[in-house]
Design a protein around this motif. Structure first.
Motif: not given
Length: 660
Positions: A90-91, A95-97, A113-114
């Motif tokens: 998640x982090x 960080x990648x927006x 999401x991944x």
């Protein structure tokens, strides 16, 4: 931990309501895997449906409900397992927006999401965890089935139904596939022959014709509608069949080869191992429900518990099981380790009658024939743990990674001595070992401190028969009924299933044995046993040794840091001895055994004789009753111990009877 299932019709046309109802019925067969929630989803236009039952571990709220759609609506998932590093994922997405507006804090939502950002393979490669996944891509009309690196979570697939209801079906257990309308797959005789040899049905086979296990570390993709019929043989990685394609997304063979190319110096091995294991245990100790651990008192479970307790703020809940039969009770060793570490320890003591009460449950629990008799105490300790916790860590995988089985020592050593002998002389030596009864060997060698030496010498004698290489010796050592046993009527010639081979780093015979066990015995016996026994009582089990970063590190370690002289697991012991005195651990390996052989001559004799009856066997038409009758009579005489062979036949017979 959960159960997942679903299907894709060969020809769309079933109503959405019927699709969802069918998926819900299939999922209901898995209710023991997920008693907390259930759901079904369908795409009527594509003729696809997913079903799910949930054992809530992370995010106990409705935000963790499955099947779950991604934020964009492109993907729908049914997921069984845990992604231990999902907060780190998640982090990274943040960080990648690429992070969506989070609806909850479940790892299922993180995976979706991944997939949106990194793709399926890219996300799995970044994930640390255990899982079986069914993912429907709404845009591409593609189903992806994925299984974790070592096969901790099960996943079956195949074809079922007739006419307009013909479908590609899949699920966590065979009982979900059997719940599909019109399921009529028969017993696969090749699978049965392999089962009687190995005591488990090896992947990619299942006990049913045309139904297969997805191999560990693999992705199976189905683009659009499935072909109406399945292939005659299971797909292997790199193969395609119609709209189906199978590929590896992670390979132990590659990890072995990479480890050989970048080995660790001996001085680095123990510190690196200790650090990586601590991290694996830390990650796997995260849960929103009560958590504990199994503790047998052996090296593997003691190491996991020691690292848990070292990082915990209160006593860890630990569990073991004790038996009344002399020679089978390991609970005092577990108690001593627990007292030293300061855990909150519970030991369940069971009488023989209680243990035997589990036997009628086994066919339904394991869904296909399975003959590792330690399935019984495994179920009992899971049942005991579930009264207190929802998640339990275990030491499974330690033997295969660090060299815990006697065959790793004695197989190569014996072959070094006899491998150069002429074939005839070697066979004469094997016959000499078998000429003396196991009981006589035990009497002669009783003062040597060996555990059941007669049984082991007979096993060695049988293994040496027909072996021309150390690899053939290994194959014989892991077989009960011998290759080509002819026990299964109409099975034809038994052939070994192909295993991928590393291109480097496996010249050592013991290393090859460890690699092959990790590819076969570990997923298809050990992990299958733990998954089914635990899920039968809705308990999630976790295995820190199978964090892939631990395994990759171990394959970089020099072989002598695993097998050192007559000691296995040398480096792992060094990690453990930082927390537990040697004197509490150093003793012969006993395993998780129960006296099944004694019971077959006593309390279980009537049950066994009914299943092994010659008339019954002939009427069923699967097994030749003659060699079974010989083994049974020899076992009853007490001169030979055919427990394992007979148990394999009995477990098939019990399964066959229960599946009617």
């Amino acid at each position: 931990m959960c159960g997942m299932t679903g299907f894709v019709l060969a020809h769309a046309g079933m109503s959405g309501a019927r699709l969802r109802a069918t998926a819900a019925t299939m999922a209901a067969a898995l209710r023991h895997r997920g008693p907390d929630d259930a759901g079904a989803w369908a795409d009527e236009q594509a003729g696809v449906a997913l079903g799910h039952v949930r054992l809530a571990i992370l995010d106990l709220s409705p935000a963790g409900h499955q099947p779950m759609a991604s934020d964009s609506g492109r993907y729908v998932i049914a997921f069984n397992g845990e992604i231990y590093n999902h907060l780190a994922l998640r982090a990274a997405l943040q960080a990648a927006g690429a992070a969506p507006p989070w609806r909850g804090h479940s790892d299922t939502e993180t995976l979706l999401a991944g997939f949106e950002h990194w793709g399926v393979a890219g996300t799995l490669e970044r994930s640390v965890g255990m899982f079986a996944i069914a993912l429907w891509d709404v845009h591409a009309r593609t189903l992806t089935l994925a299984r974790d690196r070592f096969g901790e979570k099960p996943l079956y697939y195949g074809w079922a139904g007739r006419g307009a209801e013909r479908a590609f079906v899949f699920g966590s257990e065979l009982k979900a596939l059997r719940a599909y309308p019109g399921f009529d797959a028969g017993v696969c005789r090749e699978s049965l022959a392999q089962y009687l040899r190995l005591m488990y049905v090896p992947a990619p086979l299942s006990i049913y014709q045309g139904i297969y296990k997805l191999q560990p570390g693999c992705l199976l993709t189905l683009r659009d509608a499935p072909p109406g019929q399945g292939p005659d043989a299971p797909l292997l990685p790199g193969e395609e069949y119609g709209t189906l394609a199978l590929q590896r997304w992670w390979s132990l063979a590659r990890a072995v080869s990479d480890g050989a190319r970048a080995p660790l110096a001996e001085a680095e091995a123990v510190p690196a191992l200790a650090a990586q294991l601590r991290e694996a245990v830390r990650l796997q100790s995260l849960a929103d429900v009560p958590l504990g651990a199994f503790l047998s008192g052996g090296v593997d479970s003691a190491t996991i518990v020691a690292l848990m307790q070292a990082q915990a703020s209160r006593p860890v809940q630990t569990f073991t099981i004790g038996f009344e039969e002399a020679g089978f009770d390991e609970s005092p060793h577990a108690r001593a380790v627990a007292q030293h570490l300061g855990t909150n320890h519970q030991a369940l003591f069971v009488a023989a009658a209680q243990t035997r009460e589990v036997i009628p449950l086994l066919p339904q629990m394991f869904d296909e024939p399975f003959a590792d008799s330690s399935q019984i105490p495994t179920y009992l300790v899971c049942q005991a743990a579930r009264r207190q916790v929802t998640v339990a860590l275990s030491g499974d995988g330690g033997d295969e990674l660090f060299g815990g089985y006697n065959r790793y020592f004695w197989g190569p050593r014996i072959w070094q001595r006899v491998g150069a002998w002429p074939h005839g002389l070697r066979q004469a030596g094997a016959r000499g070992l078998l000429a003396v009864s196991p009981g006589r060997w035990d009497a002669w060698l009783s003062r040597a401190g060996l555990v059941r030496p007669g049984e082991k010498l007979h096993k060695l004698g049988r293994a040496l028969q027909g072996a021309n290489t150390v690899d053939e010796l290994y194959a014989n050592l892991v077989s009960e009924w011998p290759a080509g046993h002819g026990l299964v009527l109409g099975a034809g010639k038994i052939t070994d299933l192909p295993l991928p081979q590393p291109d480097a780093g496996i010249e050592d015979a013991a290393a090859r044995m460890m690699y092959r066990d990790a590819m076969t015995y570990l997923p298809d016996d050990i992990l299958c046993k733990v998954d089914r026994a635990a899920m039968a009582v809705s308990l999630e089990t976790r295995t820190p040794f199978l964090d892939h970063r631990v395994a990759e590190l171990v394959w970089r370690m020099p072989m002598h840091t695993k097998l050192s002289g007559d000691v296995g697991k040398w480096a792992l012991r060094e990690v453990l001895y930082e927390h537990v005195p040697r004197a509490l651990i150093e003793r012969p390996k006993a395993g998780f055994a129960i006296p099944v052989g004694q019971w077959l001559r006593g309390a279980l004799r009537d049950w066994a004789e009914a299943l092994l009856d010659e008339c019954v066997l002939r009427e069923q038409g699967y097994l030749d009753p003659r060699p079974i009758g010989v083994a049974w009579r020899q076992h009853l005489s007490g001169r030979y111990d055919w427990t394992a062979r007979l148990w394999s036949v009995l477990m098939f017979q019990a399964w066959l009877e229960a599946s009617r």
